[in-house]
Design an enzyme around this catalytic site. Sequence first.
Site, mmCIF file in Angstrom:
data_model
loop_
_atom_site.group_PDB
_atom_site.id
_atom_site.type_symbol
_atom_site.label_atom_id
_atom_site.label_comp_id
_atom_site.label_asym_id
_atom_site.label_seq_id
_atom_site.Cartn_x
_atom_site.Cartn_y
_atom_site.Cartn_z
ATOM 1 N N GLY A 1 -3.129 8.668 -1.152
ATOM 2 C CA GLY A 1 -3.609 7.612 -0.265
ATOM 3 C C GLY A 1 -5.019 7.745 0.236
ATOM 4 N N THR B 1 6.303 6.107 -3.280
ATOM 5 C CA THR B 1 6.052 4.813 -2.635
ATOM 6 C C THR B 1 6.595 3.684 -3.509
ATOM 7 O OG1 THR B 1 4.063 5.614 -1.551
ATOM 8 C CG2 THR B 1 4.189 3.248 -1.942
ATOM 9 N N THR C 1 0.159 3.031 -5.562
ATOM 10 C CA THR C 1 0.884 4.255 -5.242
ATOM 11 C C THR C 1 0.053 5.445 -5.697
ATOM 12 O OG1 THR C 1 2.868 5.582 -5.672
ATOM 13 C CG2 THR C 1 2.192 4.065 -7.416
ATOM 14 N N GLY C 2 -0.061 6.451 -4.853
ATOM 15 C CA GLY C 2 -0.864 7.600 -5.248
ATOM 16 C C GLY C 2 -1.375 8.368 -4.055
ATOM 17 N N ARG D 1 -0.529 11.385 10.228
ATOM 18 C CA ARG D 1 -1.305 10.954 9.046
ATOM 19 C C ARG D 1 -0.800 9.607 8.523
ATOM 20 N NH1 ARG D 1 0.196 9.719 3.441
ATOM 21 N NH2 ARG D 1 -1.652 10.058 2.170
ATOM 22 N N GLY E 1 -1.408 6.907 5.228
ATOM 23 C CA GLY E 1 -1.986 6.745 3.896
ATOM 24 C C GLY E 1 -2.440 5.327 3.632
ATOM 25 N N ASP E 2 -2.497 4.965 2.367
ATOM 26 C CA ASP E 2 -3.032 3.651 1.984
ATOM 27 C C ASP E 2 -2.012 2.534 2.050
ATOM 28 O OD1 ASP E 2 -1.843 5.042 -0.330
ATOM 29 O OD2 ASP E 2 -2.369 3.218 -1.423
#
Length: 358
Positions: free
Chosen positions: A278, A224, A275-276, A252, A254-255
């Site tokens: 999510g 990301t 970033t990671g 799906r 994510g964050d």
Amino acid sequence: MKKIFLLFSLFLFLACNISIEKDSEKNESTEAEKIQDSAGNFGIVIHGGAGTILKENMSDSLEQAYKAKLEEAIRTGHEILANGGTAIEAVQRTINVMENSPLFNAGKGAVFTNDGKNELDASIMEGETLNAGAVSGVTTVKNPINLAWEVMENSEHVMLSGKGAEQFAKERNLEIVDPKYFYTENRFKSLERLKARDSEKTELDHDSKTAFVDPFIKDSKFGTVGCAALDKNGNLAAGTSTGGMTNKKWGRIGDAPIIGAGTYANNKTAAISATGWGEFFIRGVVAYDISAMMEYKGMSLAEAAKEVIQNKNPELGGNGGIIAIDRNGNVSMEFNTAGMYRAKMNKDRDLEIGIYSE
């Protein structure tokens, strides 16, 4: 005797007034100096994803390619800020550089879903008004961060998704591409490797909660890109763009497109991009949590970022990192993984680029 006492009292009164006036002038002078020192201050910080990024697994040529692209991206935004441009413009244009590169899991380099598609997410937010825009699951928009900006500026909404977001992109005359544009060989091979291992499941136990997770999931979603900036007017902005998680299913999300989780900006505190993993950044509302700890607990950016990324998020089971800049130009690049592609640059043009944890 009474006259002497009155004269003495008058003397003390005048002396106190003079002292108070001097102290007041001194305080006003100090406050003015602070304002003068902060006037025109600006800075920018970026990330290109976090994860198991080890030097022994990186060729010299690939490492140089990442560093060169990170430098190109951050200099793009820095130039905008140096010339008096806004933080929101700097964030958008900086992310465009990374979205247009196959090196990162955003735009051109986006990862593939389980059914072999590229579904892109992005969000952007400005700290002065708390206005924000986000998109999720788009497949034909070349630069999702630009669409997120359009949602923020030219719609009454905060988030649009899928076909509706793509229709809005066409109406706003954004660049539309054939989905084949996002195809890159290495990303497709990553999908094939993960699908081959799809039957291998590991049972994880988190506080008596059991879940079955692909053993390679932890490194299937990093890459990301994000940017946070402070402009000369004292305004903050942040943005994040991603292709999500390799082999993701069922639409799906994510964050990255979720305001408060992957992106947040508030002039009272800081601008943050994450970033990671999510799912855990969503549960921990990571970006907003850092801002809230600064606003309500009086913590510094460094203190809040460290607490959230090194303690609170790992306790949930998540990993990754954030980049952030506060209203005074202080920067944080906090992560709990082996590496995070990152760079920062201040008003004095001091440039710092990093990849590994050490």
